[in-house]
Design an enzyme around this catalytic site. Structure first.
Site, short mmCIF file in Angstrom:
data_model
loop_
_atom_site.label_atom_id
_atom_site.label_comp_id
_atom_site.label_asym_id
_atom_site.label_seq_id
_atom_site.Cartn_x
_atom_site.Cartn_y
_atom_site.Cartn_z
NE ARG A 142 -4.52 2.98 0.18
CZ ARG A 142 -5.88 2.27 0.48
NH1 ARG A 142 -7.16 2.84 0.10
NH2 ARG A 142 -5.77 1.00 1.15
CG ASP B 273 -2.03 0.94 1.26
OD1 ASP B 273 -1.98 1.94 0.46
OD2 ASP B 273 -3.05 0.73 1.77
#
Length: 358
Positions: A292, A290
């Site tokens: 983000r 991930d």
């Protein structure tokens, strides 16, 4: 006498200029010590020109290097010595895993272990932030840099990690199927990145926990109705629940594909078609599970005046992130929708490898 304001670029503006250059295939100067260019956008002509300057090094993330069975001496990145006369096809094959199964043997690869890897690490982070494949070609500079290239100091790495400041741009009433009383707020980051949106349902109180969702943009799920993920159903269900309760806030964050961008997300989908799960596909591309930046969600909530949320999520990491950034999560509200035969394996991987509570 007043000193005139500088009209030159700030460090953040130089970073954004460097991202644009990399996306167009232009090299950038790092620390007055080397040239760096993204492998994905590199042309044969620029490769030939860089090869005249000195020994070339290909920088990959440790994730990608592990796939290629290359030694990693620098922690999160690997520097691969590029043999003289190497063509662009060889570099692209190391950067892009699309043909890994068809052509698994790409070595032998010689990893560089001497010297500081700081600028190599910066080059890969720049490529990631430009939503390109995380692979860069470096060559040392022994003289003056070619004229007109963007120059970044070593301190640019700190600016890359800094939290972007969000400024409100515009807001207006938008009646929706889920709730006629809706308002859309647009926020623009100071680092030149994409704008992010806040969808306000009703008039939620600022002194009480608000029903909230942090929703990452998903073009395939939200717009096309893709059955490979549960994003579209989650978006609809969250807005519908806020409409039923009469108040809520949905943050629509432009971090497609868990932060790797739509092009790389499609590369990951192609790898999934070859049999890899969603996490394995990201790793083969050179990304983490991930990528983000969830600090953005906390910052937008604060900008809107909220300090407490009832968070619509199945992802405990979002709860932890908000609380770490000063937003109290008084309740985690499950959002279990969208399961189908097309995404059952994907959701199972999210539960097993990413900790989602499904």
């Amino acid at each position: 006498m007043m000193t005139p304001l500088s009209l030159g670029p700030s460090p953040a503006e130089r970073l954004n200029r460097a991202r644009a250059d990399l996306r167009m295939g232009l090299p950038v100067v790092l620390g007055d010590a080397c040239l760096a260019v993204a492998v994905e956008t590199l042309s044969p002509e620029r490769l030939a020109a860089m090869a005249t300057l000195g020994p070339l090094a290909l920088v990959l993330t440790a994730r990608r290097a592990e796939t290629l069975k290359a030694r990693v001496y620098d922690g999160d990145v690997a520097r691969i010595a590029v043999p003289p006369g190497t063509d662009l096809a060889w570099l692209r094959a190391l950067a892009d895993p699309a043909d890994d199964l068809r052509m698994p043997m790409k070595g032998p690869l010689q990893s560089i272990r001497d010297g500081d890897a700081g600028l190599a690490r910066l080059a890969v982070k720049l490529a990631k932030s430009a939503q390109l494949l995380p692979a860069a070609l470096l060559v040392p500079l022994s003289g003056a840099a070619p004229e007109g290239l963007t120059t970044l100091g070593a301190e640019a790495a700190e600016h890359l990690e800094a939290e972007a400041l969000m400024a409100p741009v515009a807001a207006a009433r938008v009646p929706m199927r889920a709730a006629e009383k809706g308002r859309l707020h647009i926020f623009r980051p100071d680092d030149g990145g994409e704008e992010h949106y806040a969808i306000e349902i009703g008039t939620p109180a600022r002194d009480k926990p608000v029903l909230a969702r942090l929703h990452s943009a998903c073009f395939t799920g939200d717009v096309l109705g893709s059955l490979k993920c549960d994003c579209g159903p989650q978006l609809d269900a969250a807005l519908t629940q806020m409409g039923h309760e009469g108040a809520g806030i949905l943050l629509y964050l432009n971090q497609e594909g868990r932060g790797i961008g739509l092009a790389n997300k499609m590369r990951a989908y192609s790898l999934q078609d070859q049999g890899f799960d969603t996490v394995e596909a990201n790793h083969r591309l050179g990304f983490e599970d991930d990528e983000r930046d969830f600090r953005i969600g906390a910052a937008l909530l604060r900008k809107l005046g909220f300090s407490q949320v009832r968070l619509l999520t199945n992802n405990p990491a979002k709860v932890a992130m908000l609380e770490a950034n000063g937003i109290a999560v008084t309740e985690r509200v499950p959002l279990k929708v969208g399961l189908s035969r097309h995404n059952a394996a994907y959701l199972a991987t999210k539960a097993a490898k990413s900790g989602h509570i499904l």
